[in-house]
Each structure stands twice: as C-alpha cells, then as structure tokens.
Design a protein around this motif. Structure first.
Motif, PDB file in Angstrom:
ATOM      1  N   GLU A 111       0.833  -1.209   0.000  1.00 56.86           N
ATOM      2  CA  GLU A 111       0.000   0.000   0.000  1.00 56.86           C
ATOM      3  C   GLU A 111       0.863   1.252   0.000  1.00 56.86           C
ATOM      4  OE1 GLU A 111      -3.589   2.272   0.127  1.00 56.86           O
ATOM      5  OE2 GLU A 111      -3.160   0.172  -0.387  1.00 56.86           O
ATOM      6  N   ALA A 112       1.941   1.238   0.771  1.00 50.74           N
ATOM      7  CA  ALA A 112       2.828   2.398   0.820  1.00 50.74           C
ATOM      8  C   ALA A 112       3.488   2.640  -0.534  1.00 50.74           C
ATOM      9  CB  ALA A 112       3.885   2.196   1.903  1.00 50.74           C
ATOM     10  N   LYS A 113       3.937   1.583  -1.187  1.00 54.39           N
ATOM     11  CA  LYS A 113       4.543   1.727  -2.512  1.00 54.39           C
ATOM     12  C   LYS A 113       3.553   2.310  -3.511  1.00 54.39           C
ATOM     13  CE  LYS A 113       7.884  -2.098  -2.197  1.00 54.39           C
ATOM     14  NZ  LYS A 113       8.247  -3.442  -2.734  1.00 54.39           N
ATOM     15  N   LYS A 114       2.317   1.798  -3.491  1.00 55.98           N
ATOM     16  CA  LYS A 114       1.291   2.278  -4.417  1.00 55.98           C
ATOM     17  C   LYS A 114       1.011   3.760  -4.194  1.00 55.98           C
ATOM     18  CE  LYS A 114      -3.086   1.530  -3.682  1.00 55.98           C
ATOM     19  NZ  LYS A 114      -4.417   0.882  -3.489  1.00 55.98           N
ATOM     20  N   ARG A 115       0.921   4.160  -2.927  1.00 61.48           N
ATOM     21  CA  ARG A 115       0.606   5.566  -2.632  1.00 61.48           C
ATOM     22  C   ARG A 115       1.749   6.493  -3.012  1.00 61.48           C
ATOM     23  NH1 ARG A 115      -3.284   6.364   2.569  1.00 61.48           N
ATOM     24  NH2 ARG A 115      -4.589   4.509   2.291  1.00 61.48           N
ATOM     25  N   LEU A 116       2.984   6.038  -2.832  1.00 62.44           N
ATOM     26  CA  LEU A 116       4.107   6.896  -3.221  1.00 62.44           C
ATOM     27  C   LEU A 116       4.104   7.112  -4.730  1.00 62.44           C
ATOM     28  CD1 LEU A 116       6.622   8.481  -2.476  1.00 62.44           C
ATOM     29  CD2 LEU A 116       7.949   6.364  -2.703  1.00 62.44           C
ATOM     30  N   VAL A 117       3.858   6.069  -5.488  1.00 59.78           N
ATOM     31  CA  VAL A 117       3.790   6.201  -6.942  1.00 59.78           C
ATOM     32  C   VAL A 117       2.676   7.168  -7.332  1.00 59.78           C
ATOM     33  CG1 VAL A 117       3.246   4.982  -9.077  1.00 59.78           C
ATOM     34  CG2 VAL A 117       4.840   3.972  -7.445  1.00 59.78           C
ATOM     35  N   GLU A 118       1.507   7.018  -6.722  1.00 59.94           N
ATOM     36  CA  GLU A 118       0.388   7.907  -7.030  1.00 59.94           C
ATOM     37  C   GLU A 118       0.720   9.359  -6.695  1.00 59.94           C
ATOM     38  OE1 GLU A 118      -2.723   6.208  -4.711  1.00 59.94           O
ATOM     39  OE2 GLU A 118      -3.227   4.657  -6.199  1.00 59.94           O
ATOM     40  N   LYS A 119       1.395   9.558  -5.567  1.00 55.28           N
ATOM     41  CA  LYS A 119       1.741  10.920  -5.156  1.00 55.28           C
ATOM     42  C   LYS A 119       2.733  11.548  -6.124  1.00 55.28           C
ATOM     43  CE  LYS A 119       1.993  11.709  -0.758  1.00 55.28           C
ATOM     44  NZ  LYS A 119       1.003  12.819  -0.534  1.00 55.28           N
ATOM     45  N   LEU A 120       3.731  10.782  -6.533  1.00 54.61           N
ATOM     46  CA  LEU A 120       4.724  11.302  -7.463  1.00 54.61           C
ATOM     47  C   LEU A 120       4.119  11.534  -8.842  1.00 54.61           C
ATOM     48  CD1 LEU A 120       7.785   9.078  -6.485  1.00 54.61           C
ATOM     49  CD2 LEU A 120       7.406  11.480  -5.888  1.00 54.61           C
ATOM     50  N   ARG A 121       3.232  10.646  -9.254  1.00 56.71           N
ATOM     51  CA  ARG A 121       2.583  10.820 -10.556  1.00 56.71           C
ATOM     52  C   ARG A 121       1.711  12.082 -10.562  1.00 56.71           C
ATOM     53  NH1 ARG A 121       0.814   5.858 -11.346  1.00 56.71           N
ATOM     54  NH2 ARG A 121       2.494   5.296 -12.773  1.00 56.71           N
ATOM     55  N   SER A 122       1.031  12.339  -9.461  1.00 56.93           N
ATOM     56  CA  SER A 122       0.133  13.504  -9.401  1.00 56.93           C
ATOM     57  C   SER A 122       0.889  14.823  -9.428  1.00 56.93           C
ATOM     58  CB  SER A 122      -0.734  13.433  -8.135  1.00 56.93           C
ATOM     59  OG  SER A 122       0.048  13.626  -6.969  1.00 56.93           O
ATOM     60  N   THR A 123       2.169  14.798  -9.038  1.00 52.75           N
ATOM     61  CA  THR A 123       2.971  16.027  -9.037  1.00 52.75           C
ATOM     62  C   THR A 123       3.973  16.055 -10.192  1.00 52.75           C
ATOM     63  OG1 THR A 123       4.517  14.991  -7.471  1.00 52.75           O
ATOM     64  CG2 THR A 123       2.758  16.361  -6.555  1.00 52.75           C
ATOM     65  N   GLY A 124       3.859  15.101 -11.113  1.00 54.59           N
ATOM     66  CA  GLY A 124       4.730  15.091 -12.275  1.00 54.59           C
ATOM     67  C   GLY A 124       6.157  14.669 -11.982  1.00 54.59           C
ATOM     68  N   LYS A 125       6.354  13.910 -10.900  1.00 57.98           N
ATOM     69  CA  LYS A 125       7.715  13.539 -10.507  1.00 57.98           C
ATOM     70  C   LYS A 125       7.988  12.045 -10.662  1.00 57.98           C
ATOM     71  CE  LYS A 125       9.548  15.231  -6.805  1.00 57.98           C
ATOM     72  NZ  LYS A 125       9.795  15.643  -5.408  1.00 57.98           N
ATOM     73  N   ILE A 126       7.142  11.329 -11.365  1.00 58.29           N
ATOM     74  CA  ILE A 126       7.315   9.884 -11.428  1.00 58.29           C
ATOM     75  C   ILE A 126       8.593   9.499 -12.190  1.00 58.29           C
ATOM     76  CG2 ILE A 126       5.964   9.537 -13.536  1.00 58.29           C
ATOM     77  CD1 ILE A 126       6.014   7.287 -10.393  1.00 58.29           C
ATOM     78  N   ARG A 127       8.984  10.272 -13.181  1.00 59.51           N
ATOM     79  CA  ARG A 127      10.208   9.982 -13.941  1.00 59.51           C
ATOM     80  C   ARG A 127      11.281  11.036 -13.753  1.00 59.51           C
ATOM     81  NH1 ARG A 127      10.890   6.606 -18.009  1.00 59.51           N
ATOM     82  NH2 ARG A 127      12.088   8.157 -19.147  1.00 59.51           N
ATOM     83  N   SER A 128      10.924  12.197 -13.229  1.00 61.85           N
ATOM     84  CA  SER A 128      11.887  13.287 -13.100  1.00 61.85           C
ATOM     85  C   SER A 128      11.982  13.718 -11.645  1.00 61.85           C
ATOM     86  CB  SER A 128      11.474  14.471 -13.978  1.00 61.85           C
ATOM     87  OG  SER A 128      10.221  14.980 -13.545  1.00 61.85           O
ATOM     88  N   GLY A 129      13.022  14.465 -11.354  1.00 65.40           N
ATOM     89  CA  GLY A 129      13.160  14.987 -10.005  1.00 65.40           C
ATOM     90  C   GLY A 129      13.619  13.930  -9.008  1.00 65.40           C
ATOM     91  N   MET A 151       9.924  14.898   0.823  1.00 65.06           N
ATOM     92  CA  MET A 151       9.325  14.282   2.012  1.00 65.06           C
ATOM     93  C   MET A 151       8.090  13.452   1.670  1.00 65.06           C
ATOM     94  SD  MET A 151      11.310  15.017   4.500  1.00 65.06           S
ATOM     95  CE  MET A 151      10.385  14.742   6.018  1.00 65.06           C
ATOM     96  N   GLU A 152       7.968  13.059   0.397  1.00 64.44           N
ATOM     97  CA  GLU A 152       6.805  12.266  -0.003  1.00 64.44           C
ATOM     98  C   GLU A 152       6.679  10.950   0.765  1.00 64.44           C
ATOM     99  OE1 GLU A 152       8.021  14.770  -3.606  1.00 64.44           O
ATOM    100  OE2 GLU A 152       9.033  13.439  -2.182  1.00 64.44           O
ATOM    101  N   PRO A 153       7.764  10.194   0.996  1.00 66.27           N
ATOM    102  CA  PRO A 153       7.607   8.951   1.773  1.00 66.27           C
ATOM    103  C   PRO A 153       7.126   9.207   3.201  1.00 66.27           C
ATOM    104  CG  PRO A 153       9.626   8.890   0.501  1.00 66.27           C
ATOM    105  CD  PRO A 153       9.110  10.286   0.408  1.00 66.27           C
ATOM    106  N   PHE A 154       7.572  10.300   3.797  1.00 59.03           N
ATOM    107  CA  PHE A 154       7.084  10.677   5.128  1.00 59.03           C
ATOM    108  C   PHE A 154       5.579  10.906   5.097  1.00 59.03           C
ATOM    109  CE2 PHE A 154       5.813  13.713   8.322  1.00 59.03           C
ATOM    110  CZ  PHE A 154       6.544  13.391   9.456  1.00 59.03           C
ATOM    111  N   GLU A 155       5.104  11.609   4.084  1.00 61.53           N
ATOM    112  CA  GLU A 155       3.680  11.901   3.970  1.00 61.53           C
ATOM    113  C   GLU A 155       2.863  10.624   3.789  1.00 61.53           C
ATOM    114  OE1 GLU A 155       3.710  14.554   0.696  1.00 61.53           O
ATOM    115  OE2 GLU A 155       4.487  16.255   1.855  1.00 61.53           O
ATOM    116  N   VAL A 156       3.409   9.650   3.059  1.00 61.95           N
ATOM    117  CA  VAL A 156       2.722   8.359   2.896  1.00 61.95           C
ATOM    118  C   VAL A 156       2.599   7.658   4.246  1.00 61.95           C
ATOM    119  CG1 VAL A 156       2.957   6.046   1.937  1.00 61.95           C
ATOM    120  CG2 VAL A 156       3.336   8.039   0.476  1.00 61.95           C
ATOM    121  N   LEU A 157       3.685   7.600   5.001  1.00 63.06           N
ATOM    122  CA  LEU A 157       3.664   6.975   6.324  1.00 63.06           C
ATOM    123  C   LEU A 157       2.700   7.712   7.253  1.00 63.06           C
ATOM    124  CD1 LEU A 157       4.749   5.014   8.464  1.00 63.06           C
ATOM    125  CD2 LEU A 157       6.697   6.568   8.781  1.00 63.06           C
ATOM    126  N   ARG A 158       2.739   9.022   7.244  1.00 61.72           N
ATOM    127  CA  ARG A 158       1.830   9.831   8.075  1.00 61.72           C
ATOM    128  C   ARG A 158       0.377   9.521   7.776  1.00 61.72           C
ATOM    129  NH1 ARG A 158       1.592  15.513   5.693  1.00 61.72           N
ATOM    130  NH2 ARG A 158       0.322  14.284   4.241  1.00 61.72           N
TER     131      ARG A 158
END
Length: 284
Positions: free
Chosen positions: A171-189, A193-200
């Motif tokens: 679930e954490a992996k899926k949410r991190l991917v979704e978060k990065l995709r929503s901000t345009g960072k899935i392939r770049s950047g 603190m995105e992993p922290f936000e997923v855990l939170r």
C-alpha cells in the motif's frame, strides 16, 4: 509489525538520508511508544527492524555491543559496507548458542525479522541501505543492497527502501507512486518528504492495525552523522513532541529540531512547551 521507510532526500544542494517508522509493538496488546530505529554508536548509521521483537531486540542489542567493543567498527575506520558483513556474522554466530529446543526439534525456529542498515559510506561516498534478512534455504542471515529506481530521466534520482508487513508495504509503494505521478515527478526529479507523507497518512487512517503510534524519524547527513528528529504527533496543534517513538514528558527537552507532520519540509527548534500526556505522579 512495522512500516519503515528509508530514502535519500534531495532538495537543492542538500542531500540527506531519512529513516522513518511507526512506533507500535503488538502481541495481545498495542504499545505505541517503542523505538524501531536504533542509533548506532558509530554515529554514521542506524539499524531498523520489522518483525518479531523476540528476534529483533536481542540481535539489535548484540549489534550495538559488537560495534562498541570492536574498535574499527566503533571509530568508523571500518566502512559501512564492511560493517554490514560484521553484523551478519554477529547475528549468525549468536544463533549458535540457542539451546533447550522442544523435543525432536533439531534446529532453532527461523527468526521472523528483517533489518535495514542505513547510513553514509565513506568508501562509496554515498548513502546506502542494506537489508539484513534470514535466508531460509541457507539457514543463515545474509544481506542485499537496495538499488535506486530505474526508468528515470538522466538527471533524476530516487532511492527508497521499505520494511514491514507485505500488505502495508504494498500500500505504501502504491501511494508513493500515485503521489509522485500527481505532481509530475514519477520519472523526473528526486524525493523530498513524499515517503514521510505516505507513512503519516497511513498512520492517521488506522487502516492497518499492525502499525500505529507516532512517527519516529532520523536524518543522516553527508558529514556522516545521524540525528534523531522530534515529531509533533498527531499534529503541531496538539503540542506533544515524540522522539524515537516516545512522547516526551512535560519537563523533557531535546536539542534537535521538531517536524510538523503537515509541513515536514522544515524543522522547528524545541521552543514550544510539550503538553502533558498523562497526569502521572512526579518522581523527584
């Protein structure tokens, strides 16, 4: 069990490793104030665990003691990349002294635990995480190195490692991917603190009973020093500061920064008085 996430954070010219975990131990009850990140005495690394505390805590204490007693490990002349081998040997050697097995049982039970050794390697000039795990086919502890994400743009770098229950980690992996995709960072950047936000978010939702309690967090810097960070939990407004999983009592202070979980990109000095969490009798 656990959800522990370690990652390399890159913001501008700053690069650091962050290790964060929940604080729940369970076994007929929930105890939400326990350290799952061990600050190692050599100061450039931490050891985290996911799994049974019956296996984890003795081995973590042995790891700590073995570093203190072995000068190359303690002074850091033994690089982190060699320390992982030392710790694996300590784990395997210590298991030779398990006795008193049940009738007709020839081998000790397999340990239900995995560790992450996270830190800065002076040999490789980089942050590295190794997973120390028990190989049931070989019957011993061994290790494997975590790798950066593939499929990234040339100037992009993402390095993140998980430990914990399979369903929670998925679930954490899926949410991190979704978060990065929503901000345009899935392939770049790079990761901030995105992993922290997923855990939170997973802790606040209380969807998984195997994780709970305050977030505990440690930063490891390029100058090869690890520093524990306080976290306002469940939020800054509550005023309660937790460090390495335990909410502080009203008279306790820490010299390190405190993270607002809703604005984790910055740390506050310990100026705000933490609230009392219990009406305990004072010990003088």
């Amino acid at each position: 069990m656990t959800l522990c996430i370690s990652w390399v954070r890159q913001v501008g010219s700053v690069t650091e490793m962050i290790v964060a975990s929940d604080s729940r131990l369970s076994g007929g009850q929930f105890w939400d104030a326990n350290p799952k990140i061990l600050m190692l005495p050599r100061s450039d690394a931490v050891l985290t665990f996911a799994g049974s505390t019956n296996d984890a805590y003795p081995l973590m204490l042995m790891a700590d003691n073995s570093i203190r007693m072995h000068q190359p490990a303690y002074t850091r002349s033994m690089d982190l990349s060699d320390l992982k081998g030392h710790l694996v040997r300590v784990f395997n050697h210590s298991r030779k002294f398990i006795t008193g097995l049940p009738a007709n049982q020839l081998e000790p039970d397999m340990p239900n635990v995995e560790f992450q050794l996270c830190g800065y390697s002076w040999k490789y000039k980089n942050f590295i995480t190794w997973k120390l795990h028990f190989d049931k086919n070989k019957g011993i502890f061994t290790f494997r190195r975590s790798r950066a994400w593939g499929g990234q743009d040339p100037n992009s770098f993402k390095y993140v490692t998980y430990a914990g229950d399979e369903d929670v980690v998925d679930e954490a992996k899926k949410r991190l991917v979704e978060k990065l995709r929503s901000t345009g960072k899935i392939r770049s950047g790079s990761l901030d603190m995105e992993p922290f936000e997923v855990l939170r978010d997973l802790l606040r939702e209380e969807k998984f009973s195997s994780i709970g309690g305050p977030i505990q967090m440690v930063k490891i810097y390029e100058h090869a020093n690890a520093v524990p960070m306080g976290v306002f939990w469940p939020n800054k407004e509550a005023g309660v500061v937790s460090i390495l999983g335990r909410p502080l009592m009203d008279y306790e202070k820490i010299p390190w920064g405190v993270i607002d979980p809703d604005d984790p990109s910055r740390a506050y000095p310990m100026e705000i008085e933490p609230c009392k969490t219990e009406d305990d009798a004072s010990i003088e």
